[in-house]
Motif scaffolding. Structure first.
Motif, PDB file in Angstrom:
ATOM      1  N   GLY A 159       0.806  -1.223   0.000  1.00 46.04           N
ATOM      2  CA  GLY A 159       0.000   0.000   0.000  1.00 46.04           C
ATOM      3  C   GLY A 159       0.837   1.270   0.000  1.00 46.04           C
ATOM      4  N   VAL A 160       1.684   1.446   1.017  1.00 49.06           N
ATOM      5  CA  VAL A 160       2.518   2.657   1.088  1.00 49.06           C
ATOM      6  C   VAL A 160       3.455   2.697  -0.117  1.00 49.06           C
ATOM      7  CG1 VAL A 160       4.248   3.916   2.428  1.00 49.06           C
ATOM      8  CG2 VAL A 160       2.446   2.669   3.626  1.00 49.06           C
ATOM      9  N   THR A 179      11.021  -5.181  -4.646  1.00 46.94           N
ATOM     10  CA  THR A 179       9.859  -6.033  -4.380  1.00 46.94           C
ATOM     11  C   THR A 179      10.290  -7.489  -4.275  1.00 46.94           C
ATOM     12  OG1 THR A 179       7.662  -6.710  -5.131  1.00 46.94           O
ATOM     13  CG2 THR A 179       9.260  -6.188  -6.859  1.00 46.94           C
ATOM     14  N   GLY A 180       9.566  -8.218  -3.435  1.00 50.96           N
ATOM     15  CA  GLY A 180       9.808  -9.651  -3.327  1.00 50.96           C
ATOM     16  C   GLY A 180       8.912 -10.434  -4.271  1.00 50.96           C
ATOM     17  N   ARG A 181       8.116  -9.698  -5.054  1.00 55.81           N
ATOM     18  CA  ARG A 181       7.152 -10.373  -5.932  1.00 55.81           C
ATOM     19  C   ARG A 181       7.368  -9.960  -7.389  1.00 55.81           C
ATOM     20  NH1 ARG A 181       1.517  -9.114  -3.038  1.00 55.81           N
ATOM     21  NH2 ARG A 181       2.575  -7.196  -2.389  1.00 55.81           N
ATOM     22  N   ARG A 199      13.905  -8.229  -3.428  1.00 60.38           N
ATOM     23  CA  ARG A 199      13.963  -8.133  -1.966  1.00 60.38           C
ATOM     24  C   ARG A 199      15.179  -8.915  -1.439  1.00 60.38           C
ATOM     25  NH1 ARG A 199       9.048 -10.729   1.357  1.00 60.38           N
ATOM     26  NH2 ARG A 199       7.789  -9.381   0.038  1.00 60.38           N
ATOM     27  N   LEU A 244       7.801  -1.286   9.205  1.00 62.01           N
ATOM     28  CA  LEU A 244       8.537  -2.412   9.809  1.00 62.01           C
ATOM     29  C   LEU A 244       8.037  -3.750   9.277  1.00 62.01           C
ATOM     30  CD1 LEU A 244       5.904  -2.864  11.530  1.00 62.01           C
ATOM     31  CD2 LEU A 244       7.120  -1.895  13.453  1.00 62.01           C
ATOM     32  N   SER A 269       2.387   8.888  10.671  1.00 60.96           N
ATOM     33  CA  SER A 269       1.130   9.453  10.151  1.00 60.96           C
ATOM     34  C   SER A 269       0.079   9.612  11.252  1.00 60.96           C
ATOM     35  CB  SER A 269       0.559   8.540   9.062  1.00 60.96           C
ATOM     36  OG  SER A 269       0.156   7.301   9.622  1.00 60.96           O
TER      37      SER A 269
END
Ligand code: NDP
Length: 327
Positions: A159-160, A179-181, A199, A244, A269
């Motif tokens: 999301g972020v 990314t890990g995907r 990743r 995290l 936030s």
């Protein structure tokens, strides 16, 4: 009566059930809001599954953000019919939150809907997108500009990360996505990512100073990946650290800070002051292209939240999840 997802605890396990509540059940607050949409964030995943100790008092209605219409107001700032957004302030953690058709909250916690957004768009952005904007603001306040060099975004398909990729690309940055995907590469290319790093590569233990590669970085994962990001920053570069998803630990050295003038900017936030909040939402409304709302979001009903919460904690969610409270 209205519908809500209610968390309870039994034998140390968190249970999540759809319940019918009455307005009189809601906690005290100055403004009653009819909620149109909420969203699913990583913290909601932890709360609903009971994975993290996010919630300490039960029963609790989770949902750390929502958007809707003011139904009743004891505050001069808001009138019935006003469109509003809420993120953070412990809502959905200590105070009943957005996974319900109504909420009662403090007026100070609400942001007036900026021009160009509606409840659906605001919650496709949600806490994650708002945090991404705060990260971009933090980098630019530290002097990072598109011409400074490449910028890195970790946890990019989440999301972020996905909103950060889009916002930075929209502002003219050359964005490199971690990314890990690999199956998310097309999604991220569409948002504006120009290059990818796995990743696994970024998880390799780093020396105190590695080859300089990044003018700026948005990190949502922490741990060894953040340690490597810091070691790879250019002279004068800045890292905005907000998450995290990998680990809350950070095993690093002072070398990048004292020899390369690198700065590490924390981003929160939840308690962000109203003036900065309002500015961030106005930037989001102005900068996100119409296509973002189709490309980034998927919509689920309240009943689907418990399963989606498991998915986000397991890292199986791509982009943003909108929770539709109209049914
Ligand atoms: P998501 O689950 O949507 O995204 C997190 C992404 O991190 C995943 O999509 C994945 O990206 C990556 N990831 C997941 N697990 C691991 C892992 N073990 N190691 C490395 N990378 C991993 O969560 P959100 O975007 O909602 O939130 C991201 C983080 O930001 C969370 O830690 C959250 O608590 C924090 N956050 C903090 C806020 C603040 O105010 N400071 C506000 C909002 C969020 P990929 O598949 O691309 O590898």
């Amino acid at each position: 009566m209205f519908k809500a997802l209610v968390l309870n605890q039994a034998d140390g396990n968190t249970t999540a059930d759809i319940r019918q509540l009455e307005t009189s059940d809601l906690p005290a607050g100055e403004v009653l809001v009819n909620i149109a949409y909420s969203s699913l964030n990583y913290k909601d995943g932890l709360a609903v599954t009971g994975t993290g100790k996010i919630i300490r008092s039960f029963p609790m209605v989770p949902g750390i953000d929502f958007a809707g219409t003011v139904a009743e107001s004891a505050s001069e700032r808001f009138q019935p019919g006003d469109h509003v957004i809420l993120t953070g302030w412990g809502v959905g953690e200590q105070h009943w939150g957005g996974y319900a058709q109504q909420a009662r909250v403090k007026a100070d916690w609400l942001v007036a809907m900026p021009a160009g957004l509606d409840a659906r768009k605001a919650m496709i952005i949600g806490t994650a997108g708002f945090t991404a904007m705060l990260c971009v603001m933090a980098l630019e306040e530290a002097g990072v500009k598109p011409e400074s060099g490449k910028v890195l975004v970790t946890g990019a398909a989440g999301g972020v990360g996905s909103v950060a990729v889009l916002l930075l690309a929209q502002r003219g940055y050359h964005v490199v996505a971690v990314t890990g995907r690999p199956e998310s590469h097309a999604f991220l290319t569409n948002l504006g990512a120009k290059e990818f790093i796995s990743r696994e590569t970024m998880s390799q233990p780093a020396r105190p100073l590695e080859t300089q590669r990044w003018a700026g970085a948005v990190d949502v994962v922490g741990g060894d990946i953040l340690a490597r990001v810091i070691a790879e920053m250019n002279y004068g570069g800045a890292v905005a650290a907000c998450g995290l998803a990998n680990s809350f630990k950070l095993n690093t050295t002072v070398m990048p800070f004292i020899l390369r003038n690198v700065s590490l900017r924390g981003v929160d936030s939840v308690s962000c002051p109203l003036e900065r909040r309002t500015r961030a939402w106005e930037c989001l409304a102005a900068e996100l292209p119409e296509s973002a709302y189709h490309d980034i979001g998927q919509t689920i009903a309240l009943e689907a939240v418990p399963q989606a919460a498991q998915d986000i904690v397991a890292g199986r969610i791509q982009g943003r999840v909108l929770v539709d409270l109209s049914q």
